[in-house]
Every structure is written in C-alpha cells, then in structure tokens.
Design a protein around this motif. Structure first.
Motif, PDB file in Angstrom:
ATOM      1  N   SER A 209     -30.236 -51.892 -43.747  1.00  0.00           N
ATOM      2  CA  SER A 209     -29.255 -52.972 -43.654  1.00  0.00           C
ATOM      3  C   SER A 209     -29.975 -54.317 -43.729  1.00  0.00           C
ATOM      4  CB  SER A 209     -28.463 -52.865 -42.345  1.00  0.00           C
ATOM      5  OG  SER A 209     -29.302 -53.021 -41.217  1.00  0.00           O
ATOM      6  N   SER A 210     -29.223 -55.373 -43.955  1.00  0.00           N
ATOM      7  CA  SER A 210     -29.814 -56.703 -44.094  1.00  0.00           C
ATOM      8  C   SER A 210     -30.258 -57.231 -42.738  1.00  0.00           C
ATOM      9  CB  SER A 210     -28.805 -57.671 -44.711  1.00  0.00           C
ATOM     10  OG  SER A 210     -28.420 -57.246 -46.008  1.00  0.00           O
ATOM     11  N   VAL A 211     -31.488 -57.702 -42.654  1.00  0.00           N
ATOM     12  CA  VAL A 211     -32.028 -58.208 -41.396  1.00  0.00           C
ATOM     13  C   VAL A 211     -31.212 -59.414 -40.921  1.00  0.00           C
ATOM     14  CG1 VAL A 211     -34.021 -59.284 -40.285  1.00  0.00           C
ATOM     15  CG2 VAL A 211     -34.348 -57.373 -41.877  1.00  0.00           C
ATOM     16  N   GLY A 212     -30.795 -59.353 -39.665  1.00  0.00           N
ATOM     17  CA  GLY A 212     -30.067 -60.459 -39.058  1.00  0.00           C
ATOM     18  C   GLY A 212     -28.595 -60.532 -39.395  1.00  0.00           C
ATOM     19  N   ALA A 213     -28.081 -59.576 -40.174  1.00  0.00           N
ATOM     20  CA  ALA A 213     -26.687 -59.640 -40.632  1.00  0.00           C
ATOM     21  C   ALA A 213     -25.745 -58.751 -39.830  1.00  0.00           C
ATOM     22  CB  ALA A 213     -26.609 -59.255 -42.107  1.00  0.00           C
ATOM     23  N   ASN A 214     -26.272 -57.990 -38.857  1.00  0.00           N
ATOM     24  CA  ASN A 214     -25.449 -57.065 -38.086  1.00  0.00           C
ATOM     25  C   ASN A 214     -24.626 -56.172 -39.015  1.00  0.00           C
ATOM     26  OD1 ASN A 214     -26.090 -58.043 -35.303  1.00  0.00           O
ATOM     27  ND2 ASN A 214     -25.174 -59.929 -36.097  1.00  0.00           N
ATOM     28  N   GLY A 215     -25.354 -55.555 -39.962  1.00  0.00           N
ATOM     29  CA  GLY A 215     -24.693 -54.737 -40.971  1.00  0.00           C
ATOM     30  C   GLY A 215     -24.781 -53.253 -40.733  1.00  0.00           C
ATOM     31  N   ARG A 216     -25.189 -52.819 -39.547  1.00  0.00           N
ATOM     32  CA  ARG A 216     -25.280 -51.398 -39.225  1.00  0.00           C
ATOM     33  C   ARG A 216     -23.873 -50.806 -39.090  1.00  0.00           C
ATOM     34  NH1 ARG A 216     -27.280 -54.880 -35.773  1.00  0.00           N
ATOM     35  NH2 ARG A 216     -29.535 -55.265 -35.600  1.00  0.00           N
ATOM     36  N   TYR A 217     -23.756 -49.479 -39.218  1.00  0.00           N
ATOM     37  CA  TYR A 217     -22.407 -48.914 -39.124  1.00  0.00           C
ATOM     38  C   TYR A 217     -21.786 -49.102 -37.739  1.00  0.00           C
ATOM     39  CZ  TYR A 217     -22.257 -44.363 -36.621  1.00  0.00           C
ATOM     40  OH  TYR A 217     -22.233 -43.371 -35.661  1.00  0.00           O
ATOM     41  N   PRO A 218     -22.541 -49.031 -36.614  1.00  0.00           N
ATOM     42  CA  PRO A 218     -21.900 -49.323 -35.322  1.00  0.00           C
ATOM     43  C   PRO A 218     -21.380 -50.759 -35.232  1.00  0.00           C
ATOM     44  CG  PRO A 218     -23.922 -48.072 -34.986  1.00  0.00           C
ATOM     45  CD  PRO A 218     -23.905 -48.500 -36.433  1.00  0.00           C
ATOM     46  N   ASP A 219     -22.039 -51.720 -35.902  1.00  0.00           N
ATOM     47  CA  ASP A 219     -21.532 -53.093 -35.926  1.00  0.00           C
ATOM     48  C   ASP A 219     -20.185 -53.155 -36.637  1.00  0.00           C
ATOM     49  OD1 ASP A 219     -23.886 -54.317 -34.724  1.00  0.00           O
ATOM     50  OD2 ASP A 219     -24.893 -53.944 -36.616  1.00  0.00           O
ATOM     51  N   ALA A 220     -20.105 -52.493 -37.785  1.00  0.00           N
ATOM     52  CA  ALA A 220     -18.847 -52.487 -38.532  1.00  0.00           C
ATOM     53  C   ALA A 220     -17.759 -51.748 -37.764  1.00  0.00           C
ATOM     54  CB  ALA A 220     -19.057 -51.843 -39.903  1.00  0.00           C
ATOM     55  N   LEU A 221     -18.131 -50.693 -37.030  1.00  0.00           N
ATOM     56  CA  LEU A 221     -17.148 -49.979 -36.219  1.00  0.00           C
ATOM     57  C   LEU A 221     -16.613 -50.875 -35.108  1.00  0.00           C
ATOM     58  CD1 LEU A 221     -15.650 -47.383 -35.468  1.00  0.00           C
ATOM     59  CD2 LEU A 221     -17.685 -46.689 -34.163  1.00  0.00           C
ATOM     60  N   ALA A 222     -17.480 -51.661 -34.486  1.00  0.00           N
ATOM     61  CA  ALA A 222     -17.027 -52.592 -33.452  1.00  0.00           C
ATOM     62  C   ALA A 222     -16.032 -53.595 -34.019  1.00  0.00           C
ATOM     63  CB  ALA A 222     -18.235 -53.318 -32.851  1.00  0.00           C
ATOM     64  N   GLU A 223     -16.275 -54.055 -35.245  1.00  0.00           N
ATOM     65  CA  GLU A 223     -15.355 -54.999 -35.877  1.00  0.00           C
ATOM     66  C   GLU A 223     -14.009 -54.343 -36.158  1.00  0.00           C
ATOM     67  OE1 GLU A 223     -17.707 -56.218 -39.180  1.00  0.00           O
ATOM     68  OE2 GLU A 223     -19.157 -57.282 -37.900  1.00  0.00           O
ATOM     69  N   ARG A 224     -14.028 -53.066 -36.556  1.00  0.00           N
ATOM     70  CA  ARG A 224     -12.771 -52.347 -36.768  1.00  0.00           C
ATOM     71  C   ARG A 224     -11.987 -52.225 -35.471  1.00  0.00           C
ATOM     72  NH1 ARG A 224     -12.640 -46.671 -38.762  1.00  0.00           N
ATOM     73  NH2 ARG A 224     -10.413 -47.168 -38.893  1.00  0.00           N
ATOM     74  N   LEU A 225     -12.662 -51.864 -34.395  1.00  0.00           N
ATOM     75  CA  LEU A 225     -11.982 -51.713 -33.110  1.00  0.00           C
ATOM     76  C   LEU A 225     -11.377 -53.041 -32.652  1.00  0.00           C
ATOM     77  CD1 LEU A 225     -14.503 -49.355 -31.311  1.00  0.00           C
ATOM     78  CD2 LEU A 225     -12.084 -48.856 -31.660  1.00  0.00           C
TER      79      LEU A 225
END
Length: 403
Positions: A209-225
């Motif tokens: 994932s891109s450094v510093g972009a919070n692009g991991r799948y748990p980050d995206a899951l948090a945004e979905r929630l």
C-alpha cells in the motif's frame, strides 16, 4: 505500571466510584527487534533522541491514553518524556493540541524487560480518522526496542528532546516502522461502541500500500463501517511474513500465541477477521534464509490451526470471519503443490460452515483470465500483495452484517 485489563466502552461504578472505561482507537502487533524490511531503528535503539510517530485512529473521544510495550526488551527501558498532539502533516503537529503525557503522575517512566505501561489520560477531543502524533524522548541508551516492522507510515527521529517541538523541522530521519507504541485508547463522546480486529500477515499489514495513505484493507473497512453508521474501531493485527503454525524471529509469533494480547484483550472487540496461511504454504517452497524455519505443512494442518483460532475466539464470544487465501501464481514461492494447498484451504473455508462468515478475498481479486493469478488491476507488483485498489476491494468483500 499497569496490567492490561479487559475493558469496554462507557463507564463502570464500583464502591461508589466511577471508573473510566476505555474504547479501542488504534493498535499494532508488536515484534521483537530485527533488521526487518528496510531500515529501522529497533536494534540500535535510541540515545538522547526523540521519536515522533503518526497513527490514524478509527474511533473518537474526548480523553486519550497510550500503551507502550517493551515485551521483547532484554533490560529496563526509560522513557524520559512523552507528548501527544493532533498531526499537522509530516512531522508537524498542531501546537494548541499538544498534551504532555505522564505515567502515574510522573513525566518519565521506567519499563521493565517484558513489561508494558499505560499513560495517564489526557483531555483531547479526537474525531474518527484523526491522525495523532506521539513523541517519545529517550535520554538513553535504550538498547534494542520492541517495534512493529512494516508500518506503511513515516516515523521521525531527531536529536535531543523534541517533545515540545511543533514544527517538526528537526526530525530529519525517517523510517517506516513504529516503536514501542502498541495501542491508542479513547473514552468519552464519540468513542467506538465496538471493535473488529483484522488478524493476519503482510496482506493485513498492508504490504504494497502507499506509505502514509492509510490504504490497508482494515483502513478501508473502517471507512465502510463509518459510512454505514457503525461506530466501530477496526484494529490491524497484521504482521508481515506471519505464519499460522510457527513462530519466526523476523515475522512474529504465530496467531495462536499472540491471540490474547492482539485480539481477545482489546477493549470492546466483537469480531475477528482471520486472513493468514499463505506464508505457511509458500515458505516451504523456497530456500531463502529470511523464510526460515522452512517447514512443510499440509492443508489439513492449516485447517487445524484455523479451528484452534475459531474455538478460542468463540469461547470469548467473538464472531470469526475467515478470509480466503489470495492467488499468488508468478510469485517466488508459487508451485503446483502450493497451489493445491491453497485451493484445498479455500474450499474448506467456503464449504465447511465453521467460520461465522467468509470474506472471499480470492474470488474478488483473482484474474478473470487465470484464477491462480492476482488480477493485474489489483496487484502491487509482486504477484501476491494487492495495492491500494486491491485493498479497497478486499474491504468491500467483508459482509458488515456478519460482524
């Protein structure tokens, strides 16, 4: 010095006294000091230096505290100063938000080898997805320090005590690891009502994932929630290279060995997503020193490992979601034998009914032309780790109703 407690959101009263109860905001799985991937400071430690590390929380609140872990230390370690603030980008912080941290009322704390410490709470309004900057000063020398190798975020180092520095201009060294910090916990208005933990290897950790972009799948899951109106924190308990069945000096303890501290003891945790096993399958196919121990494992042994995690998590009342293993044809450890194991494990996950639900990461990220290949649209470039787009698709594959 404190002992980790099983805590939940809200408040509790005992003997007429109100006790603050804490909610999860952020966490990282700690590892023993090692060279890891890329330069880091875990083995050399710190002397008369400050370290500033930035993390994005997935819960909010009006009061904050942090946990520092010296789990893999070989001698006592002293933190001589600490401060917390809202990040202003890079190494800079918002000066009006700066809060000096104390430990039992003192500005410094001595952590014994193998121990952990929790700071005193500070009042600070934190919103969901705010980034917090923690600055630690070590008069030192610290010796080797417990850390998290693959943060996919910048951490900064400067000479001297920079806990009161807001500009960040003196932080002229950078690595992509976190040091000592294991948890950020919050309470008060906006605190998470529950938490889900993503447990796994480098794919959960966010490799590629891109450094510093919070692009991991748990980050995206948090945004979905958050978008769905579900005020839950999502905690990332991934470790790059982690193995389901074996410990590794580079890649951390196996999930069953770290399940208590990385999943079950997190405040408010209600569900865990298990996505691990690719390295067990692949490492036995190559002869590289960093992949030792190279131990042959069968699909049946992997399934037994998943069953142990399911049993122990359910004993604590958690829902357990299984994540199918991604395609990895074309990577350095793909072979027909490895592919057969991957298919057998995924078939069991989908058909056994032993997990509460299955996130079929394999199905959504496989190439339409060859299901053994990670889709080029989602590949970070190494044929086994997704990039940012792939991690977003993984997050979409998790059924929020199953959490």
């Amino acid at each position: 010095m404190t002992v980790r407690e099983a805590e939940h959101t809200g408040t509790a009263s005992a003997g007429g006294e109100t006790r603050t109860a804490w909610a999860a905001g952020w966490s990282a799985a700690v590892q023993r000091p090692s060279a890891g991937f890329g330069e880091n400071w875990s083995e050399s430690g710190f002397t008369r230096q400050s370290v500033r590390q930035v993390v994005r929380v997935t819960g909010g609140g009006t009061s904050v505290r942090i946990r520092l872990s010296h789990r893999y230390g070989t001698g006592p370690l002293t933190v001589d100063g600490a401060a917390l603030a809202l990040s202003a980008g890079g190494a800079a912080v918002r000066p009006e938000s700066r809060r000096a941290l104390t430990f039992g009322g003192a500005p410094s704390v001595r952590i014994p080898a193998g121990g952990e410490v929790v700071s005193d709470p500070v009042e600070l309004r934190v919103a969901v997805f705010d980034s917090l900057a923690l600055t630690l000063y070590f008069d030192g020398p610290t010796g080797p320090v417990t850390f998290h190798s693959q943060a996919w975020a910048d951490s900064y180092r400067a000479a001297g005590n920079r806990t009161e520095d807001a500009s960040g201009a003196d932080f002229d060294e950078v690595t992509h690891s976190w040091y000592l910090l294991s948890d950020v916990e919050l309470s008060g208005e906006g605190a998470a009502e529950g938490a889900v933990v993503a447990l796994g290897d480098s794919i959960t950790d966010g490799f590629g994932s891109s450094v510093g972009a919070n692009g991991r799948y748990p980050d995206a899951l948090a945004e979905r929630l958050a978008a769905a109106g579900r005020p839950w924190a999502v905690l990332n308990a991934g470790i790059g290279g982690n193995l389901l069945l074996h410990d590794s000096p580079w890649f951390g303890e196996r999930p069953s060995a770290r399940l208590e501290r990385d999943v079950l003891d997190k405040p408010g945790v209600r569900a865990v997503i298990v996505h691990v096993g690719l390295n067990d399958i692949g490492f036995s196919e190559v002869d590289l020193p960093m992949y030792k121990p190279s131990v042959e494992v069968s699909a049946e042994e992997l399934i037994a490992g998943y069953r142990e995690l399911i049993r122990r998590a359910r004993e604590r009342g958690l829902k357990v979601i299984g994540g199918t293993i991604l395609p990895f044809k074309g990577s350095e450890y793909h072979t027909p034998r490895a592919e057969a194991k991957r298919l057998a494990v995924n078939e069991w996950m989908r058909g056994s009914g032993e997990f509460d639900a299955v996130a079929d990461f394999d199905a959504v990220l496989a190439s339409a032309e060859d299901p053994e290949v990670l889709s080029p649209a989602y590949d970070s470039g190494d044929r086994k780790h997704p990039g940012d787009a792939g991690y977003r698709v993984m997050a979409e594959a998790v059924d929020l109703a199953a959490l």
